[in-house]
Each structure stands twice: as C-alpha cells, then as structure tokens.
Design a protein around this motif. Structure first.
Motif, PDB file in Angstrom:
ATOM      1  N   TYR A 165       0.829  -1.215   0.000  1.00  0.00           N
ATOM      2  CA  TYR A 165       0.000   0.000   0.000  1.00  0.00           C
ATOM      3  C   TYR A 165       0.861   1.263   0.000  1.00  0.00           C
ATOM      4  CZ  TYR A 165      -4.827  -1.581   0.372  1.00  0.00           C
ATOM      5  OH  TYR A 165      -6.065  -2.082   0.091  1.00  0.00           O
ATOM      6  N   VAL A 166       1.997   1.192   0.704  1.00  0.00           N
ATOM      7  CA  VAL A 166       2.843   2.389   0.809  1.00  0.00           C
ATOM      8  C   VAL A 166       3.627   2.615  -0.490  1.00  0.00           C
ATOM      9  CG1 VAL A 166       4.765   3.452   2.063  1.00  0.00           C
ATOM     10  CG2 VAL A 166       2.999   2.201   3.318  1.00  0.00           C
ATOM     11  N   GLY A 212       3.249   0.742  -3.475  1.00  0.00           N
ATOM     12  CA  GLY A 212       2.545   0.421  -4.718  1.00  0.00           C
ATOM     13  C   GLY A 212       1.377   1.357  -4.919  1.00  0.00           C
ATOM     14  N   MET A 213       0.769   1.277  -6.092  1.00  0.00           N
ATOM     15  CA  MET A 213      -0.440   2.083  -6.287  1.00  0.00           C
ATOM     16  C   MET A 213      -1.454   1.302  -7.090  1.00  0.00           C
ATOM     17  SD  MET A 213       0.291   5.306  -8.732  1.00  0.00           S
ATOM     18  CE  MET A 213       0.459   5.191 -10.485  1.00  0.00           C
ATOM     19  N   SER A 214      -2.683   1.477  -6.696  1.00  0.00           N
ATOM     20  CA  SER A 214      -3.762   0.780  -7.355  1.00  0.00           C
ATOM     21  C   SER A 214      -4.795   1.832  -7.731  1.00  0.00           C
ATOM     22  CB  SER A 214      -4.326  -0.252  -6.378  1.00  0.00           C
ATOM     23  OG  SER A 214      -5.606  -0.603  -6.719  1.00  0.00           O
ATOM     24  N   ARG A 215      -5.006   2.001  -9.024  1.00  0.00           N
ATOM     25  CA  ARG A 215      -5.919   3.067  -9.469  1.00  0.00           C
ATOM     26  C   ARG A 215      -7.353   2.577  -9.433  1.00  0.00           C
ATOM     27  NH1 ARG A 215      -2.314   3.352 -13.578  1.00  0.00           N
ATOM     28  NH2 ARG A 215      -3.806   2.510 -15.070  1.00  0.00           N
ATOM     29  N   VAL A 275     -11.965  10.952  -3.391  1.00  0.00           N
ATOM     30  CA  VAL A 275     -10.801  11.777  -3.018  1.00  0.00           C
ATOM     31  C   VAL A 275     -11.070  13.242  -3.368  1.00  0.00           C
ATOM     32  CG1 VAL A 275      -8.323  12.098  -3.281  1.00  0.00           C
ATOM     33  CG2 VAL A 275      -9.272   9.809  -3.296  1.00  0.00           C
ATOM     34  N   ALA A 280      -5.104  13.307  -0.933  1.00  0.00           N
ATOM     35  CA  ALA A 280      -4.765  12.159  -1.793  1.00  0.00           C
ATOM     36  C   ALA A 280      -3.661  11.316  -1.145  1.00  0.00           C
ATOM     37  CB  ALA A 280      -4.316  12.644  -3.173  1.00  0.00           C
ATOM     38  N   ILE A 281      -2.712  11.988  -0.487  1.00  0.00           N
ATOM     39  CA  ILE A 281      -1.642  11.241   0.195  1.00  0.00           C
ATOM     40  C   ILE A 281      -2.222  10.529   1.422  1.00  0.00           C
ATOM     41  CG2 ILE A 281       0.580  11.440   1.403  1.00  0.00           C
ATOM     42  CD1 ILE A 281       1.209  13.872  -0.330  1.00  0.00           C
ATOM     43  N   HIS A 325      -4.356   7.529   0.005  1.00  0.00           N
ATOM     44  CA  HIS A 325      -3.691   6.434  -0.710  1.00  0.00           C
ATOM     45  C   HIS A 325      -2.448   5.889  -0.016  1.00  0.00           C
ATOM     46  CE1 HIS A 325      -5.683   8.317  -4.467  1.00  0.00           C
ATOM     47  NE2 HIS A 325      -6.415   7.317  -4.031  1.00  0.00           N
ATOM     48  N   THR A 326      -1.844   6.686   0.863  1.00  0.00           N
ATOM     49  CA  THR A 326      -0.563   6.240   1.439  1.00  0.00           C
ATOM     50  C   THR A 326      -0.599   6.097   2.963  1.00  0.00           C
ATOM     51  OG1 THR A 326       0.549   7.363  -0.375  1.00  0.00           O
ATOM     52  CG2 THR A 326       1.923   6.737   1.477  1.00  0.00           C
ATOM     53  N   ARG A 338      -8.021  -1.397  -2.416  1.00  0.00           N
ATOM     54  CA  ARG A 338      -8.566  -0.050  -2.200  1.00  0.00           C
ATOM     55  C   ARG A 338      -9.245   0.071  -0.842  1.00  0.00           C
ATOM     56  NH1 ARG A 338     -13.861   0.253  -6.062  1.00  0.00           N
ATOM     57  NH2 ARG A 338     -13.610  -1.640  -7.201  1.00  0.00           N
TER      58      ARG A 338
END
Lengths: 355, 256
Positions: A129-130, A132-135, A143, A197-198, A201-202, A260
């Motif tokens: 999760y930190v 990588g990214m999953s759209r 968001v 967003a950070i 997602h992070t 997600r």
C-alpha cells in the motif's frame, strides 16, 4: 519540521488518541483491556462520533471546520476523561510490552515461526500500500470530495468531477451525505496538513489494514477457547495468506481489502464484517451484557459512516445473528437489545433511502 | 413495478457470477460451510444458522427488487461480502487440522490447505491495476506534472482533458476545474448539457471537430485543452488555440 508535525499528528489522531479512548471503552464494557482491541474500539468511537456530527452538519450546510473542531474537542475531552479515570491502570497498560515478552516466552518454536510469518505477510501487504499504487476511478468522487472539503471549507457542496459549486448535494453526493467517510479523511488531512490524496492512498491504508487484522483477532478470540493460542495464530496466518491469494474477482471482499481499503465500502468488507462476526457471538452466552450492547451500537454507528453498504450489512448481520440467538436461548431480550443496537442503521438507512 | 421471475433469476445469476468470478472459491466455501455445519456445534449455533437465515432471505425472489435491490442501490453483489470467505474457509481448515492426531499429517494438511488457497483464487497483486507508486499522491506522474504546470500559469485553470486520466486531476487539486470528469463515464452526478458527453467522445478521436470543441469551450469558459497529438492540430490556432506545453504525449493548448 513540517514532516515531524505531520507524523506526530497522524500518530496522535489515528493511533494514540483512539487507543486511549478505546482503552477506556474496553475497561468500561469488558473490565480488561489490551492494545489492539483498544485501537479498534477507539477508532470505532471516532468514526461513530464523526457520523453523528457530520450528517446533520452536511444537511445544514455548516462549514467543514466546525465539524472538525467539534470532533477534535470530543476526542480530546474523551482522552482527558479516560486518562483521569484510569490513571493507575494506564501505567500498567503502557507497560504492556513486558506482558508481550512473557507471551512470546511461553510460545513453542512453531508458534513463533507462524507469528513471524504472519507479521511478515501483514507488513508486506502494508508495504504494497505504501510503495505500490492501485488506481480506481471511484476515487474521482471520493478523493476529490475530500480535496474540495479541505480547500473550500464546505462539505459535499462542490461537484467532485468538475469543481463547480453546488447549492446542495446532488446525485451520488446525496448518498455521501449520509455516509460521509471521505469527510472524516478530509478532517484528518486538515488536522495533519497532509494532502487528502496522500492521506487516502498512502497514510490510511496501512492503519486500516492493521485494523482489519485486529478485527480478525477479535474473530479468532470468539472462535477458539481462551488458551488456544496456537489455533488463533494459525487462523491469523491462514487469513493473511487467504486474503492475498484468494482474489476471486475484482468485486470480492478480499480484493477490496488489499487494493482499495481507503474507500468506505472496502472498510466495511475488510474490517466491519469480521468484527461483527467476532463481536456478536458473545451475546449467545451473555444475553444481558448491556455495556457490550452499547459497544455494538457504536460499531453499527461507525459502519454507517463508511458507506451505504455499511448501513445495510452491519444491520443485517447483527439482526440475523441475534435473531437466531434469541430463538436458541428463548430470550426475547437479545432481540430487543439487538434492535436497539441497530437504531443508527435504521435512522441512516431511512435517510439513505429518502435521498 | 412488477418484474418477470426469469428476469429476477437472471439478476441473481449475474450478481452472483460477478462476485465470484470463475474460480473455485464458491465450491470451496460451500464445502467448508457444510463441513462446519455438520461437525462444529459452536459454528452452527454462533454463525451457521444466522448466515443461512440471511442468505435464504436474500434468495427469496419476491424480495429481490422491493428490498435487496433498493437497499444495495442496485449493486447487490455487495451482499456477498457477508459470506466472509476468509473466515469460513480458514476456520474449516483449522477445525480439520486440530482433529488430526498425527503431527506429521497435520503439517501435510496445513501445506495442502495453503496450496488449496493458492489454487482456488488469484494472487491479488497480479492485477493490472496494481503498479509501482509514481508519487505519494498515488496519482499518475503525468497528471501531477500537467496539474503543476497549469497551476503555475493560472490560479484556477478550467480544462478539457482527453483520456483515461480524467478522473485524477481533481484528486490532485481543487483549483483545477474541468468541463467534465468521470461523470461522462460512470459517475452519477447528472450532466444537463448533452453536448458535454458528445465532446468527451469527440476529443478521443484522432481528428477532432475543433469548431464544435471551441464553441463549447467558449460557452463554458474552458481555457485549456489537454489532448494527445491530433491530426488536424494545424487548424487549432485558427480558432484561438495556442500550444503552450507538451508533457508526456499530452499537448496543452491555451485559448486566447
């Protein structure tokens, strides 16, 4: 300097304060307390309070900062209250590390290997999760709603897709007005000065993933006898492995948990469902544990913040399970108390259906 | 509104199939559930009856549209989250393992169960949606670069964007305004002007109707056009569009 401030704020509002509040709740409802449960209960309390504050505020089109201020105020009052009422016990709670060392000494080699493997898998999932990214296109609304709330100090009064100012929430924003999970994310972003967003997602995903496994720990404690540590450890190991490999479709709960988890509906699948399965069976043995029904009401209220599916599923699960317990124990009180626990679901459900 | 029974049954099939995909998790889940219902009294009383009751209620066809479809806003596959496959399958595995007396056999069964998990589903990180993060926002770097550039020349740029990244710009900054966003491809905030949906399709073409695009952009005060290389890009200046930057295959034009 700003980074240190951000880290401290995140730790305070997402870990330390929830843990202290959760400790108080657990002490009050269950007489004993432990770190993971405290974090879970405290987080549920924070979500429940946010739901209670934000839904009317959105209806009244109140400024976003009022809700943030009120939420922070209640959290701080609770922290002070819990610290004052439990000042002696909290010292022991903080020294919990020694108890954990003792716990490890009593374990066999296989158990320690399993604990290490489970921790490794969970840390790897957090790392994904930190780093990588999953759209997901649903974030276009989620968001953007949080970004707009922080920027404009309004709640759901900006079209997330275009930026156009709205007179009132429209379309799917009406649903969000009943389950404003992203406003909670925006509140944490505002307090910690981290871009939404950070935050989404992070920062949040590893914490939410940790809550997922704590929920499974609650479930393990409900499934196995108190001293069956090996079974509980093996269960958590299997679960951590299962969620990673048993992605049957993009719609499955396990996929949502690992791709997600920041979205409210995913948290329902990942945290609320196993938590309710872990929490509710205690009412089969203790039909009149009134304080624990209050905790269940809080969990239901928290799930209403997350998503419409949270309103439905938590109510359905609590209702369905307690109905069968009432028949098995022939005690109508279980059903009545269960129905009272579903009051948040009923209220938000009616609001949800009416929009 | 009354629905045909075959349509309701089709809905059940579609929603169940959508959730479960094509793997073996459903048979595995059913085997585990039946096994626990038969052998484990604690499971039966604590979860089994309740789960059966809820699932049976879900599969009453007469309740599908009046209740479940309404409650889940049409997305009824989310009901299946209640099954909590991880819990039931893993609990069944452990229940089976602890019944075995032989230690070596136990280890074999643990390994078999792990293999069964791997075989019955997919590895979640193999999904094409998963990739290495390009920045802490977890947005595409192209979007961040375009956003930064536009915000450096305009406090509140209103843009018309081509392509799949349309849903990401407003996650980056609230100051970026757009003619349309995901509302043309799946969001449910109503678009009142049909021309906006038309323009979202138009900008995907290799040659775009620049007259139409300019007309709509003027009307909605859109100042920036972010598109891939177009065959008729030489016509753009005639209609007031000036190329101001190229970022990662995206051509940024400014009107006026």
């Amino acid at each position: 300097m700003l980074t240190i401030y951000k880290v401290i704020q995140v730790l305070l509002w997402l870990v330390i304060f929830p843990m202290i509040i959760g400790y108080g709740i657990q002490k009050w409802a269950e007489k004993n307390a432990n770190g993971p449960y405290a974090l879970l209960y405290g987080t549920m309390f924070g979500w429940f309070v946010f739901e209670v504050l934000s839904v009317p505020a959105i209806r009244l089109q109140a400024a976003f900062h009022y809700v943030v201020f009120m939420w922070c105020f209640i959290q701080i009052i609770m922290v002070i209250g819990v610290c004052y009422c439990n000042r002696d016990c909290l010292k022991q709670f903080c020294l919990g590390g020694q108890i954990r060392k003792g716990f490890l000494k009593q374990r066999t080699v296989i158990e320690i290997v399993l604990i290490l493997l489970t921790c490794l898998i969970i840390i790897a999932q957090m790392g994904m999760y930190v780093f990588g990214m999953s759209r997901d296109d649903d974030d276009a609304r989620y968001v953007a709603n949080a970004v707009a709330a922080v920027a404009n100090d309004t709640m759901l009064l900006t079209n997330p897709y275009t930026g156009e100012t709205l007179d009132a929430p429209v379309g799917e924003l009406l649903k969000d007005s009943v389950s404003p999970w992203m406003m909670y994310v925006a509140a944490i972003s505002k307090i910690s000065k981290i871009h939404p967003a950070i935050m989404t997602h992070t920062v949040l995903p590893p914490i939410l993933l940790l809550l997922t496994y704590i929920a499974y720990l609650v479930l393990a404690n409900s499934l196995f006898e108190k001293d069956a540590h090996k079974k509980k450890i093996l269960f958590l190991f299997f679960v951590s492995f299962f969620v990673m490999f048993a992605s049957v479709s993009i719609y499955s709960a396990t996929t949502f948990s690992l791709t997600r988890i920041w979205q409210g509906k995913s948290i329902v699948a990942a945290v609320i469902v196993p938590l309710i399965y872990g929490f509710v069976p205690r009412f089969l043995e203790q039909q009149t544990a009134y304080k624990q029904y209050a905790v269940l009401l809080m969990i239901n209220g928290a799930s209403c913040l997350l998503s419409g599916v949270g309103i439905v599923l938590s109510g359905l699960m609590v209702g369905g399970l307690l109905f069968t317990y009432a028949i098995q124990t022939r005690k109508i009180a279980v059903l009545v108390l269960g129905m009272i626990c579903c009051v948040p679901n009923l209220i938000t459900g009616l609001l949800y259906m009416s929009v | 509104m009354k629905y045909d029974m075959s349509y309701i049954l089709l809905q059940y099939y579609v929603q169940t199939k959508r959730y479960l995909g094509g793997d073996f998790i459903l048979p595995l889940y059913l085997i585990c559930f039946v096994y626990l219902m038969i052998t484990n009294k604690s499971f039966r009383t604590k979860y089994g009856y309740g789960l059966l009751l809820i699932v049976c209620a879900f599969y009453v066809p007469y309740l599908y549209f009046p209740l479940w479809h309404r409650l889940f806003g049409g997305i009824t596959w989310r009901f299946f989250w209640i099954l909590c496959e991880a819990f039931v399958c893993c609990y069944a595995f452990i229940d089976l393992i602890v019944r075995l007396k032989n230690k070596a056999l136990r280890i074999v069964v643990v390994l078999l169960c792990l293999s069964l998990i791997v075989v019955s589903g997919d590895f979640v990180y193999q999904s094409q949606k998963f990739s290495k993060a390009e920045n802490p926002y977890k947005l595409l770097q192209t979007v961040v670069d375009i956003g930064d550039y536009l915000l450096s020349i305009d406090e509140q740029p209103k843009i018309l964007v081509q392509g799949k990244y349309v849903s990401q710009y407003r996650q980056y900054s609230d100051a970026i305004h757009m003619l349309y966003g995901r509302d043309t491809t799946g969001g449910s905030i109503p678009i009142e002007d049909a021309r906006i949906e038309q323009i979202s399709k138009e900008v995907k073409n290799k040659t775009i109707d620049i007259v139409f695009v300019t007309q709509v952009c003027q009307e909605y005060d859109v100042k920036y056009l972010v598109v891939k290389k177009k065959k008729n890009r030489d016509e753009f200046p005639k209609y007031g569009w000036r190329l101001i930057q190229v970022i990662d295959k995206y051509y940024i034009y400014m009107r006026g």
